[in-house]
Every structure is written in C-alpha cells, then in structure tokens.
Design an enzyme around this catalytic site. Structure first.
Site, PDB file in Angstrom:
ATOM      1  N   SER A 186       0.997  -1.288   0.046  1.00  0.00           N
ATOM      2  CA  SER A 186      -0.148  -0.144  -0.182  1.00  0.00           C
ATOM      3  C   SER A 186       0.899   0.993   0.088  1.00  0.00           C
ATOM      4  CB  SER A 186      -0.899  -0.447   1.030  1.00  0.00           C
ATOM      5  OG  SER A 186      -0.667  -0.307   2.576  1.00  0.00           O
ATOM      6  N   HIS A 214      -5.675  -4.412  -1.993  1.00  0.00           N
ATOM      7  CA  HIS A 214      -5.677  -3.153  -2.360  1.00  0.00           C
ATOM      8  C   HIS A 214      -5.577  -4.154  -4.301  1.00  0.00           C
ATOM      9  CE1 HIS A 214      -4.373  -0.021   0.131  1.00  0.00           C
ATOM     10  NE2 HIS A 214      -3.902  -0.572   0.752  1.00  0.00           N
ATOM     11  N   LYS A 244     -12.665  -0.175  -0.572  1.00  0.00           N
ATOM     12  CA  LYS A 244     -11.526  -0.166  -0.678  1.00  0.00           C
ATOM     13  C   LYS A 244     -12.320   0.373  -2.337  1.00  0.00           C
ATOM     14  CE  LYS A 244      -7.729  -0.763   2.100  1.00  0.00           C
ATOM     15  NZ  LYS A 244      -7.607   0.426   2.657  1.00  0.00           N
TER      16      LYS A 244
HETATM   17  N1  PMP Z   1      -5.373  -4.737   4.290  1.00  0.00           N
HETATM   18  C1  PMP Z   1      -4.397  -4.161   3.622  1.00  0.00           C
HETATM   19  C2  PMP Z   1      -2.981  -4.696   3.218  1.00  0.00           C
HETATM   20  C3  PMP Z   1      -4.963  -3.210   4.007  1.00  0.00           C
HETATM   21  O1  PMP Z   1      -4.007  -1.948   3.445  1.00  0.00           O
HETATM   22  C4  PMP Z   1      -6.189  -3.104   4.823  1.00  0.00           C
HETATM   23  C5  PMP Z   1      -7.169  -1.292   5.234  1.00  0.00           C
HETATM   24  N2  PMP Z   1      -6.314  -0.384   5.031  1.00  0.00           N
HETATM   25  C6  PMP Z   1      -6.235  -3.765   6.093  1.00  0.00           C
HETATM   26  C7  PMP Z   1      -6.251  -4.697   5.497  1.00  0.00           C
HETATM   27  C8  PMP Z   1      -7.534  -3.670   6.842  1.00  0.00           C
HETATM   28  O2  PMP Z   1      -8.513  -2.974   5.674  1.00  0.00           O
HETATM   29  P1  PMP Z   1     -10.527  -2.814   6.201  1.00  0.00           P
HETATM   30  O3  PMP Z   1      -9.757  -0.549   6.372  1.00  0.00           O
HETATM   31  O4  PMP Z   1     -11.139  -2.930   5.218  1.00  0.00           O
HETATM   32  O5  PMP Z   1     -10.543  -3.338   7.961  1.00  0.00           O
END
Ligand code: PMP
Length: 397
Positions: A186, A214, A244
C-alpha cells in the site's frame, strides 16, 4: 478523577507523538468521499481515498442499501452463528466466492478484523509464519494474536524468503508454516511476486496467505492479484476488503470449502462480534454485480492512474516502483514532505504525506490514488498545482 499513572502516561505519550510529527490531525469531510471532497467549506481534489472505482457514492449501491434498510432494518441484531446471518450475507459470500473463483468465502465486519480472525484461527504456538517486512498492520496484529513464531523476510526478496522457509522446514520445529504477503503493497504500489512465492510454498509445504486489499477490484480484471497471475487454485487464503474498490466496508476470506467451514466454526470475530448490517451486505452485492458485469470502471481507473503518473513524471517527480493506481510522489526529507502536502492543500489538492516510520527515512512521499471517478480536468488541475508547489518550494526533482 482519572488515575494519576494513566494521566502521566497519556500526557507524556501524546506529547512525544506531537514532537515527532506522528500525531494525526483529523479532517472531517462535509459529505462523501468522492473525487472531490469538502473540508471546512472548501472543495478539494481528493487523491487520498481507497475508493478506487468511485463506488462509495454510486447510486446503484445507495439504492440497494436503501431497499435493504427497509427490508431488514439497520442492525443485524446478533452474531453470525446465533441469528445474525441474513440471506443477504449468504448471497454476498456466494458472490465473493464466484468473484474470486474459489469454492467458498466468509465475510467479516472489516478487513482488519478479517486478518485478526483468519490468521489466528489456523495458526498457533508451535507454528511459524513467514511475513513480508512491509505487510499491513492488521497482518502483523493477526500474527501476534496467533502466538506462532513470526519470521520476517526482506520485502519481496525471494532469495531471503526461500532461505528462511528452508531453515524453518528443516528445523522440524514447526507443525505448520505459513507465508503471508500483501498482494499490492500500500505504500509503494508494487505487486507481490506471487508466482515465486507460490513455487517456494509448494517446495516447503507452506500455507499461502495473500491479503489483496489493494488488488481486488483493481488487478486481474477485478478479481485481484492472485487471478492476475493465474494462481487461483494454488493459494490457500485469498483475503480481500470490501472497503476499498468495493466502496463499502467489510473483509473476507475466499478459499476451499473446508477452510471456510473451519473459519465459520472457529474464527472469533465471526463467533463473538455482531454481523455487519444487512444493508452493508446488500451494497456490497450491488458493487460485485457492477464489477463482474463490466470492465468499464477498471479501465477508467487504469487510464487515470497512467495519466496522472505520466503527468507527475513529466513535471520531474519520482514515482518509485509502483505498478498499480497507488502513485507515490517522492519528495524526500520528512518536514519538506509534510510542507509539500500542506501547500497542495492550500491550493486545492488533498493528498496526504507519508513519512518515516511508515516509509524509510528520507523517502517521504505524497501518496496519490487517482480513481475511476476523477475527470481529466480534475487530474490536470491537480498536476498544475503540483507543478506550482514544486516551483514555489524550489524542489529540484
Ligand atoms: N489489509 C491491507 C493490506 C490494507 O491496506 C488494509 C486497509 N488499510 C486492511 C487490510 C484493512 O482493511 P479495512 O480497512 O477494510 O479494515
């Protein structure tokens, strides 16, 4: 009166955060999180959301949620295993499995929750987890919760992963060994080397776990990074988020029927935390229907991402190793990066600075996520503002 030791702890810890520039000021939006947002009555071009396909504000999702609100009410009323499972939750899980080309899927209340749930339901003390050093915080916490031995490997370094996998296997110390990676990282937007990871996993009997928060909805014609590489039947856990590209909230695991059955039986947030509201599940179903029905939004997303990246490079910025619509604009020094972000905002662009310790020292960047919903005019305006700020601050590259 609060406890003196708590007050002391809070005061000194908050002060430390502020002094190190790690304290987050939160800007409340006066409306939805679309390509334009409004903060303190000021419209801004938004390059900081994960709403990749613009579905968070899509009328079709809103209509599906509204219908479900009327049909089911607001809250689910119980955990999934008591009587909080509505038919729409099951419809969502069936559609997720089809979307990911797996036998089954289980949905959780968030992506974060999902990693905490899934890792700890399968891994235990006596097991080991090989984890990419840049994996997301929820993976790190899920690993900790499992009590397995965590072995970090260098970011996307397959030689390092193989050496550690071999050592772990040959030590004979561990009942099970898992390898976990983000599908798309990310901070830099680079894609995990899944074909090599899966080969190594098959050589050393590793369980494979890919968090594609992502990549889902973005790569592999929407189905994600695993599909992008044609590995759907060689990965055990495919994790995704509904927050997302899907534009709503929630997380899920897609995999073999037996695995999903086990997670439904044993994963703690499924057993002990109230189900997601049915209107949320209905909005997710609508999003999946849109995603699987047409590639139009993905095409717009990739077009906009390439356009914006080329624009930044033309102005003279470095964008790093990105291969996806996450487009870093590398500024460098931490304070300079923060100032750059503030000046962008002054001129009408909302794009957050990401600095140490989230990324290495000296590699502070503005993280941009153009979406399918941005118009070319918005992107041109944002690029013009980047150019002005760069000139004003006298930046060389
Ligand atoms: N895994 C990854 C790689 C993420 O980037 C995120 C989001 N920031 C999450 C899990 C968590 O997802 P959520 O925002 O749906 O709780």
């Amino acid at each position: 009166m609060s406890s003196p030791s708590l007050s002391l702890f809070l005061r000194s810890s908050l002060e430390e955060l502020k002094q190190n520039g790690l304290y987050n000021e939160i800007d409340a939006l006066q409306g939805g999180n679309g390509p334009m947002i409004q903060i303190k009555n000021r419209p801004l071009i938004n390059l900081s959301s994960n709403n990749y396909l613009g579905l968070a504000g899509d009328e079709r999702l809103i209509a599906a949620a509204e219908r479900a609100l009327r049909q089911y009410g607001v809250g689910a009323g119980a955990v999934r295993t008591i009587n909080g499972t509505m038919d729409v939750h099951e419809e969502l899980e069936e559609k997720l499995a089809r979307f990911k080309q797996t036998e089954a899927a289980i949905a959780y209340q968030s992506g974060f929750n999902c990693n905490m749930a899934a890792i700890s339901a399968v891994m235990d003390a006596g097991d080991a987890i090989l984890s990419d050093e840049l994996n997301h915080a929820s993976i790190i916490d899920g690993c900790r919760l499992s009590r397995a031995k965590v072995i970090r490997y260098k970011h996307s370094d397959m030689e390092n992963l193989e050496r550690q996998a071999k050592a772990a296997k040959e030590s004979g110390q561990y009942a099970k060994i898992m390898v976990i990676t983000d599908g798309v990282f990310s901070m830099d937007g680079d894609i995990a080397k899944l074909p090599a990871i899966v080969d190594i996993a098959e050589r050393y009997d590793l369980i494979t776990y890919v968090d594609d928060a992502h990549g889902s909805g973005v790569l592999g014609k929407g189905a994600g990074t695993v599909k992008h590489f044609g590995l759907s039947d060689r990965v055990d856990f495919q994790i995704g988020t509904l927050s997302k590209a899907i534009g709503v909230v929630g997380g899920y695991v897609a995999g073999r029927r037996e695995l999903i059955e086990w997670l439904k039986a044993r994963s703690r947030p499924f057993l002990f935390s109230t189900a997601a509201p049915p209107a949320i599940a209905a909005a997710c179903v609508a999003a999946l229907d849109i995603l699987t029905g047409s590639a139009e939004l993905q095409e717009r997303l990739w077009h906009n991402a390439a356009y914006f990246r080329q624009g930044l490079e033309r102005i003279g910025f470095r964008t790093g190793p990105t291969e996806t619509p996450i487009i870093p604009c590398i500024i460098g020094e931490e304070k300079l990066t923060q100032q750059f972000s503030r000046e962008l905002r002054e001129e009408g662009v909302y794009a957050k600075a990401i600095v140490f310790p989230t990324v290495p020292k000296g590699l502070g960047r503005i993280r941009n996520m153009p979406t399918a919903a941005h118009t070319t005019a918005m992107l041109d305006e944002a690029l013009g503002i980047y150019e002005n700020v760069k000139k004003r601050m006298g930046l060389k590259e």
